[in-house]
Scaffold this active site. Structure first.
Site, mmCIF file in Angstrom:
data_model
loop_
_atom_site.group_PDB
_atom_site.id
_atom_site.type_symbol
_atom_site.label_atom_id
_atom_site.label_comp_id
_atom_site.label_asym_id
_atom_site.label_seq_id
_atom_site.Cartn_x
_atom_site.Cartn_y
_atom_site.Cartn_z
ATOM 1 N N GLY A 10 15.836 -55.301 61.869
ATOM 2 C CA GLY A 10 16.088 -54.182 62.529
ATOM 3 C C GLY A 10 14.911 -53.765 63.294
ATOM 4 N N ARG A 71 19.155 -60.605 63.345
ATOM 5 C CA ARG A 71 18.851 -60.800 61.920
ATOM 6 C C ARG A 71 19.281 -62.312 61.553
ATOM 7 N NH1 ARG A 71 18.156 -56.176 58.943
ATOM 8 N NH2 ARG A 71 18.669 -54.199 59.952
ATOM 9 N N ASP A 102 10.991 -57.930 54.883
ATOM 10 C CA ASP A 102 11.093 -59.173 53.957
ATOM 11 C C ASP A 102 11.793 -60.248 54.303
ATOM 12 O OD1 ASP A 102 13.318 -57.686 53.639
ATOM 13 O OD2 ASP A 102 13.277 -57.380 51.556
ATOM 14 N N THR A 124 9.176 -52.023 58.777
ATOM 15 C CA THR A 124 10.519 -51.690 58.690
ATOM 16 C C THR A 124 10.468 -50.225 58.146
ATOM 17 O OG1 THR A 124 12.094 -51.329 56.587
ATOM 18 C CG2 THR A 124 9.861 -52.152 56.139
ATOM 19 N N ILE A 125 11.391 -49.457 58.745
ATOM 20 C CA ILE A 125 11.302 -48.331 58.814
ATOM 21 C C ILE A 125 11.355 -47.932 57.254
ATOM 22 C CG2 ILE A 125 12.015 -47.605 61.169
ATOM 23 C CD1 ILE A 125 14.761 -46.593 59.807
ATOM 24 N N ASP A 126 11.868 -48.482 56.384
ATOM 25 C CA ASP A 126 12.352 -48.307 55.025
ATOM 26 C C ASP A 126 10.964 -47.999 54.391
ATOM 27 O OD1 ASP A 126 14.905 -48.343 55.900
ATOM 28 O OD2 ASP A 126 15.592 -49.986 54.602
ATOM 29 N N ASP A 128 9.465 -50.375 52.605
ATOM 30 C CA ASP A 128 9.621 -50.914 51.076
ATOM 31 C C ASP A 128 9.173 -52.260 51.051
ATOM 32 O OD1 ASP A 128 11.344 -52.174 52.847
ATOM 33 O OD2 ASP A 128 13.207 -51.926 51.686
ATOM 34 N N ARG A 161 27.428 -22.830 54.868
ATOM 35 C CA ARG A 161 27.819 -24.311 54.209
ATOM 36 C C ARG A 161 26.847 -25.235 53.396
ATOM 37 N NH1 ARG A 161 29.986 -25.842 60.243
ATOM 38 N NH2 ARG A 161 32.104 -25.254 60.334
ATOM 39 N N MET A 168 18.529 -43.393 56.534
ATOM 40 C CA MET A 168 18.415 -44.788 56.022
ATOM 41 C C MET A 168 17.540 -45.172 54.783
ATOM 42 S SD MET A 168 18.230 -46.997 59.514
ATOM 43 C CE MET A 168 19.803 -47.298 60.370
ATOM 44 N N GLY A 169 17.621 -46.382 54.385
ATOM 45 C CA GLY A 169 16.997 -46.525 53.017
ATOM 46 C C GLY A 169 17.690 -47.485 52.162
ATOM 47 N N GLU A 221 21.095 -43.843 52.283
ATOM 48 C CA GLU A 221 22.279 -44.693 52.362
ATOM 49 C C GLU A 221 22.435 -45.534 51.255
ATOM 50 O OE1 GLU A 221 21.952 -47.392 55.807
ATOM 51 O OE2 GLU A 221 20.108 -48.118 55.062
ATOM 52 N N HIS A 272 21.003 -44.994 63.349
ATOM 53 C CA HIS A 272 19.975 -45.356 64.080
ATOM 54 C C HIS A 272 19.161 -44.595 64.921
ATOM 55 C CE1 HIS A 272 22.848 -48.616 62.845
ATOM 56 N NE2 HIS A 272 21.563 -49.607 62.873
ATOM 57 N N GLN A 274 17.154 -42.726 63.718
ATOM 58 C CA GLN A 274 15.786 -42.836 63.065
ATOM 59 C C GLN A 274 14.767 -44.000 63.488
ATOM 60 O OE1 GLN A 274 16.763 -42.009 58.595
ATOM 61 N NE2 GLN A 274 18.949 -42.505 59.800
ATOM 62 N N ARG A 275 15.575 -44.936 64.231
ATOM 63 C CA ARG A 275 14.909 -46.066 64.558
ATOM 64 C C ARG A 275 14.368 -46.196 66.051
ATOM 65 N NH1 ARG A 275 17.894 -51.031 61.719
ATOM 66 N NH2 ARG A 275 18.277 -51.378 63.671
HETATM 67 O O1 F6P Z 1 16.101 -52.575 57.149
HETATM 68 C C1 F6P Z 1 15.923 -51.490 57.798
HETATM 69 C C2 F6P Z 1 17.312 -50.728 58.291
HETATM 70 O O2 F6P Z 1 17.022 -49.799 59.109
HETATM 71 C C3 F6P Z 1 17.881 -50.162 56.909
HETATM 72 O O3 F6P Z 1 17.579 -48.775 56.609
HETATM 73 C C4 F6P Z 1 19.385 -50.158 57.278
HETATM 74 O O4 F6P Z 1 20.274 -50.249 56.069
HETATM 75 C C5 F6P Z 1 19.771 -51.272 58.051
HETATM 76 O O5 F6P Z 1 18.385 -51.602 58.791
HETATM 77 C C6 F6P Z 1 20.523 -51.149 59.419
HETATM 78 O O6 F6P Z 1 20.924 -52.238 59.943
HETATM 79 P P1 F6P Z 1 21.441 -52.758 61.116
HETATM 80 O O7 F6P Z 1 20.842 -52.126 62.469
HETATM 81 O O8 F6P Z 1 21.856 -53.937 61.191
HETATM 82 O O9 F6P Z 1 22.761 -51.550 61.395
#
Ligand code: F6P
Length: 342
Positions: A10, A71, A102, A124-126, A128, A161, A168-169, A221, A272, A274-275
């Protein structure tokens, strides 16, 4: 010295900052760079572009990656692995810098075992990856989540509300915990801690009984209810590295809360967003430090290594160690977040 660079997995804010740092530093040392298109896919297909210093000028603030990403797993099929190695040789690459998470770095580790001079840069934005304290892109993602929560506060409060915000995560809830804490969430759900729907409902009801008639719940997520026994996925099909597409926990929870509490509940999937876009200053600096260190590793002929942040120092670790396990949210940090759930 001829060096290939690729970005895999990603995309992530700060990728271009790494590419820029690598090329600018390496060019001063007399290196020649080749940009590989779309991650490992470009190496299988032999799609590359020259990367002179002029090509990386002005890309520091740009989100995404000028090289493209995918990917693709070149180790999945024997013929793809063969083509990858043949193309590395045909291109005359003395070293290869792989910028990725990874999966991408796992491939770099295996290629190193096969005799290719790889160096890894963690992305990775995650946040991890086990070998480093921080991956670039994470700070940007947390900033976006925080801003979203600030904005959602006003509309959620006005309508009295409950708002469930899915962030993401996949396997680790770093974005949810940091973003949720910074944005003042009433509850934070992460993959590391399968949750009881009723405990979320209880907090929402408690808040209302206390006189606060709106609530914001942040859910990674990959978070899932204990009763579901596993993550909520969009589709059953897996990608080349065996990952399912996650998504749906926000919608699921919003429905349950509305049903059980009887208040209007909405959900937002930040996805997305977030990215996307420009990296924060922190991510630009971290990515730049990583890029410089990657060239230093090549200069010292130290391959099979990944650059990493340990405390405030940039160090390097074995690629295998870097990808060995997922770095999950520690209990101590989650306990701090939990103070605000009661
Ligand atoms: O691995 C990073 C990530 O942003 C995850 O948080 C998310 O599940 C995934 O990529 C989403 O991937 P894609 O861009 O293939 O939808």
């Amino acid at each position: 010295m001829k060096v290939g660079i690729l970005t895999g997995g990603g995309d992530c804010p700060g990728l271009n900052a790494v590419i820029r740092a690598v090329v600018k530093k390496g060019t001063r040392l007399g290196y020649e760079f080749v940009g590989i298109k779309d991650g490992w896919k470009g190496l299988i297909d032999g799609r590359v572009e020259p990367l002179p210093a002029s090509r990386v000028s002005g890309i520091l603030p740009r989100g995404g990656t000028i090289l493209g990403t995918s990917r693709t797993n070149p180790l999945k099929k024997e013929e793809d692995t063969k083509k990858t190695i043949e193309n590395i040789k045909a291109l005359g690459l003395d070293a290869l810098i792989a910028i990725g998470g990874d999966d991408t770095l796992g491939v770099a580790a295996r290629l190193f075992e096969m005799g290719i001079n790889t160096v890894g840069v963690p992305k990775t934005i995650d946040n991890d990856l086990s070998g480093t304290d921080v991956t670039f892109g994470f700070d940007t993602a947390v900033g976006i989540v925080t801003e979203a929560l600030d904005r959602l506060h006003s509309t959620t409060e006005s309508h009295h509300r409950v708002m469930v915000v899915e962030v993401m995560g996949r396997h680790a809830g770093w974005i949810a915990v940091h973003g949720g804490m910074a944005g003042g969430a009433d509850y934070i759900l992460i993959p590391e801690k399968p949750f009881d729907v009723q405990s979320v409902v209880d907090v929402v009801e408690k808040r209302r009984a206390e006189g606060k008639n709106f609530s914001i719940i942040v859910a990674a997520e990959g978070a899932y209810p204990k009763e579901a026994g596993g993550m909520i996925t969009k589709e059953k099909e897996l990608d080349a590295f065996g990952h399912a597409r996650l998504g749906g926990v926000g919608e699921f929870l919003a429905e349950e809360i509305e049903k059980r509490v009887g208040v209007e509940t909405r959900f937002v999937v930040l996805g997305h967003l977030q990215r996307g876009g420009t990296p924060t200053a922190y991510d630009r600096v971290l990515a730049t430090r990583y890029g410089i260190k990657a060239v230093e590793l090549i200069e010292e002929s130290r391959f099979g290594r990944m650059v990493a942040l340990r405390g405030s120092d940039i160090i390097d670790v074995c690629l295998d160690e870097a990808t060995a396990k997922t770095r999950t949210v520690d209990d101590e940090l989650y306990a701090i977040a939990e103070v605000f759930f009661g």
